[in-house]
Design a protein around this motif. Structure first.
Motif, short mmCIF file in Angstrom:
data_model
loop_
_atom_site.label_atom_id
_atom_site.label_comp_id
_atom_site.label_asym_id
_atom_site.label_seq_id
_atom_site.Cartn_x
_atom_site.Cartn_y
_atom_site.Cartn_z
N GLU A 132 32.08 -6.10 -13.52
CA GLU A 132 31.73 -7.03 -12.45
C GLU A 132 31.83 -6.36 -11.08
OE1 GLU A 132 29.97 -9.98 -10.97
OE2 GLU A 132 30.48 -10.07 -13.10
N ALA A 133 32.81 -5.48 -10.91
CA ALA A 133 32.94 -4.74 -9.65
C ALA A 133 31.72 -3.85 -9.43
CB ALA A 133 34.22 -3.92 -9.65
N MET A 134 31.25 -3.20 -10.50
CA MET A 134 30.05 -2.38 -10.41
C MET A 134 28.85 -3.22 -10.03
SD MET A 134 27.06 -1.82 -12.31
CE MET A 134 27.58 -2.53 -13.87
N ALA A 135 28.71 -4.40 -10.65
CA ALA A 135 27.57 -5.28 -10.38
C ALA A 135 27.60 -5.78 -8.94
CB ALA A 135 27.57 -6.45 -11.35
N ALA A 136 28.78 -6.10 -8.45
CA ALA A 136 28.90 -6.59 -7.08
C ALA A 136 28.49 -5.51 -6.08
CB ALA A 136 30.33 -7.05 -6.80
N ASP A 137 28.92 -4.28 -6.34
CA ASP A 137 28.55 -3.17 -5.46
C ASP A 137 27.05 -2.91 -5.52
OD1 ASP A 137 29.29 -0.64 -3.87
OD2 ASP A 137 28.27 0.20 -5.61
N LEU A 138 26.48 -2.97 -6.73
CA LEU A 138 25.04 -2.78 -6.89
C LEU A 138 24.27 -3.87 -6.15
CD1 LEU A 138 22.60 -1.41 -8.28
CD2 LEU A 138 23.02 -2.88 -10.25
N ARG A 139 24.72 -5.09 -6.30
CA ARG A 139 24.05 -6.22 -5.65
C ARG A 139 24.09 -6.09 -4.13
NH1 ARG A 139 26.57 -9.59 -8.44
NH2 ARG A 139 28.28 -10.07 -7.01
N GLU A 140 25.25 -5.73 -3.60
CA GLU A 140 25.40 -5.60 -2.16
C GLU A 140 24.52 -4.50 -1.60
OE1 GLU A 140 28.86 -4.56 1.18
OE2 GLU A 140 29.40 -4.81 -0.94
N ARG A 141 24.51 -3.36 -2.25
CA ARG A 141 23.74 -2.23 -1.72
C ARG A 141 22.24 -2.41 -1.92
NH1 ARG A 141 25.17 3.24 -3.65
NH2 ARG A 141 26.02 2.36 -5.58
N MET A 142 21.84 -3.09 -3.00
CA MET A 142 20.41 -3.33 -3.21
C MET A 142 19.87 -4.39 -2.26
SD MET A 142 19.02 -1.37 -5.51
CE MET A 142 17.60 -2.27 -6.11
N ASN A 143 20.75 -5.19 -1.68
CA ASN A 143 20.31 -6.20 -0.72
C ASN A 143 20.14 -5.63 0.68
OD1 ASN A 143 19.99 -8.45 -2.37
ND2 ASN A 143 22.17 -8.96 -2.30
N GLN A 144 20.44 -4.37 0.85
CA GLN A 144 20.24 -3.71 2.13
C GLN A 144 18.87 -3.05 2.15
OE1 GLN A 144 23.50 -0.96 2.50
NE2 GLN A 144 25.06 -2.56 2.29
N ASP A 145 18.10 -3.32 3.18
CA ASP A 145 16.77 -2.71 3.29
C ASP A 145 16.90 -1.22 3.61
OD1 ASP A 145 15.42 -5.09 2.84
OD2 ASP A 145 15.52 -5.65 4.95
N PRO A 146 16.35 -0.37 2.77
CA PRO A 146 16.47 1.08 3.02
C PRO A 146 15.57 1.54 4.16
CG PRO A 146 15.04 0.68 1.14
CD PRO A 146 15.58 -0.66 1.56
N ALA A 147 15.99 2.59 4.83
CA ALA A 147 15.16 3.21 5.87
C ALA A 147 14.30 4.28 5.21
CB ALA A 147 16.05 3.82 6.95
#
Length: 378
Positions: free
Chosen positions: A325-340
């Motif tokens: 779940e910790a891995m999924a939360a980190d994945l979710r948070e970082r994927m919700n950031q628009d990349p430059a």
């Protein structure tokens, strides 16, 4: 006059073209898929390895669920889930040494992550942001391959080149049952066997090539039997038995590293989810079939074995779930950031020395970007 032209000279007769080069019997796979869990062989399995496999399976299942959710949220363009196939994915990563190479298909994102690739970087291709998203050399993981089976000749080439250089390297190439119908599959196996290249081919037979069932792809007794035609051993394994898949893969990797040549392994598994988020699996298979395979879930099989042997308690199960779940939360948070993103990166890693055509395209795009940044003319 040459020696061979002299009267009475010895002229050896070549063997008939049909004569086998070797006894095919040792190359044949077993009649039934090899299993460990639930058999006497399970008692010999390393407890530490079983726990690592279990943690990987739980993490992998959560990874698949989170990545699938990201497609529904528009954060991923497409995701080919490997839910139900986690045993093959995790075992493939753990069977390799650090110096070895993994050649994944588009469905093997989980294997790349288990090998050490950052979860976000592994999804970058499926997001449409980058050619690959990670440095293949860092983790010895080739780019995720979307065209069916084209990664297999690449794996053979790398393994053959490594052996010529004297490097102690094995390549593990993953492919689905649909990929075995491609010419690249046959070319790769033929080259690997002729060169005795240190390659292991893992076919995840999940029942369907998108909507085409295996029976409409081949009439062979099994996909593992195809190995005999190329002169390499074939192995058949229960692809939902993580311990069995790891054992068979590890044996094949050791065999290849010792100079024994390639092995073709068919893992019998099942794709629980649709082919991708763009597929409607109900059009070609029924719920009862999926439910039957849910009863042969790789996590449940391993969890039962560990619990029965006293190697896993409720605290251990919860720890695995918490880590996932910790891995999924980190994945979710970082994927919700628009990349430059820099559009000019399209041309960065195509050729070491750009071709004239590529330079022309690059200059054209740069001119268009410059014009946009200057704004409309008044």
């Amino acid at each position: 006059m040459t020696v061979m032209e002299q009267r009475g000279a010895y002229r050896p007769s070549p063997p008939p073209a049909w004569q086998p080069r070797m006894d095919p019997a040792p190359l044949l796979p077993d009649a039934e898929p090899y299993r460990v869990l639930g058999t006497e062989a399970a008692a010999k399995a390393d407890p530490g390895l079983l726990r690592r496999l279990y943690a990987g399976l739980v993490r992998g299942r959560r990874y698949n669920a989170q990545a699938t959710a990201l497609t529904k949220q528009g954060r991923l363009a497409v995701y080919p889930s490997s839910t139900g196939q986690e045993a093959c994915e995790i075992a493939a990563a753990l069977a390799l040494e650090e110096r070895d190479w993994l050649f994944p298909s588009y469905r093997d994102t989980l294997a790349a992550v288990a090998r050490g690739v950052d979860p976000v970087a592994a999804l970058t291709l499926l997001r449409g942001d980058w050619h690959t998203g990670y440095d293949p050399h860092e983790h010895r993981v080739a780019p995720l391959c979307t065209p069916l089976a084209t990664q297999l000749p690449h794996a053979v080439g790398l393994a053959h080149a490594a052996r010529l250089k004297g490097d102690d390297v094995v390549a593990l190439a993953m492919v689905g049952d649909g990929g075995t119908s491609e010419g690249d599959f046959h070319e790769a196996l033929n080259f690997a066997a002729v060169w005795q290249a240190p390659v292991v081919f893992l076919v995840q037979n999940n029942g369907f090539a998108i909507s085409v069932p295996l029976a409409k792809q081949t009439a062979a007794p099994s996909l593992a039997h195809k190995a005999v035609g190329y002169g390499m051993p074939g192995r058949l394994v229960d692809g939902n038995d993580a311990a069995a898949v790891h054992e068979v893969l590890s044996d094949a990797v050791r065999h290849a590293r010792a100079g024994g040549g390639p092995t073709l392994i068919e893992a019998i598994t099942y794709r629980i989810d649709a082919h991708t988020n763009a597929d409607d699996a109900t059009r070609y298979r029924g719920d009862s079939e999926v439910d039957t395979w849910r009863g042969h879930d790789p996590i449940a099989l391993l969890e039962h074995e560990l619990t029965e042997r006293g190697l896993l308690d409720e605290a251990g199960k919860q720890a695995a779930r918490d880590a996932a779940e910790a891995m999924a939360a980190d994945l979710r948070e970082r994927m919700n950031q628009d990349p430059a993103l820099d559009p000019m990166d399209l041309f960065t890693h195509v050729y070491a020395e750009p071709t004239p055509q590529l330079r022309e395209q690059r200059d054209q795009l740069q001119a268009e970007l410059d014009a946009e940044s200057e704004g409309p003319h008044r």
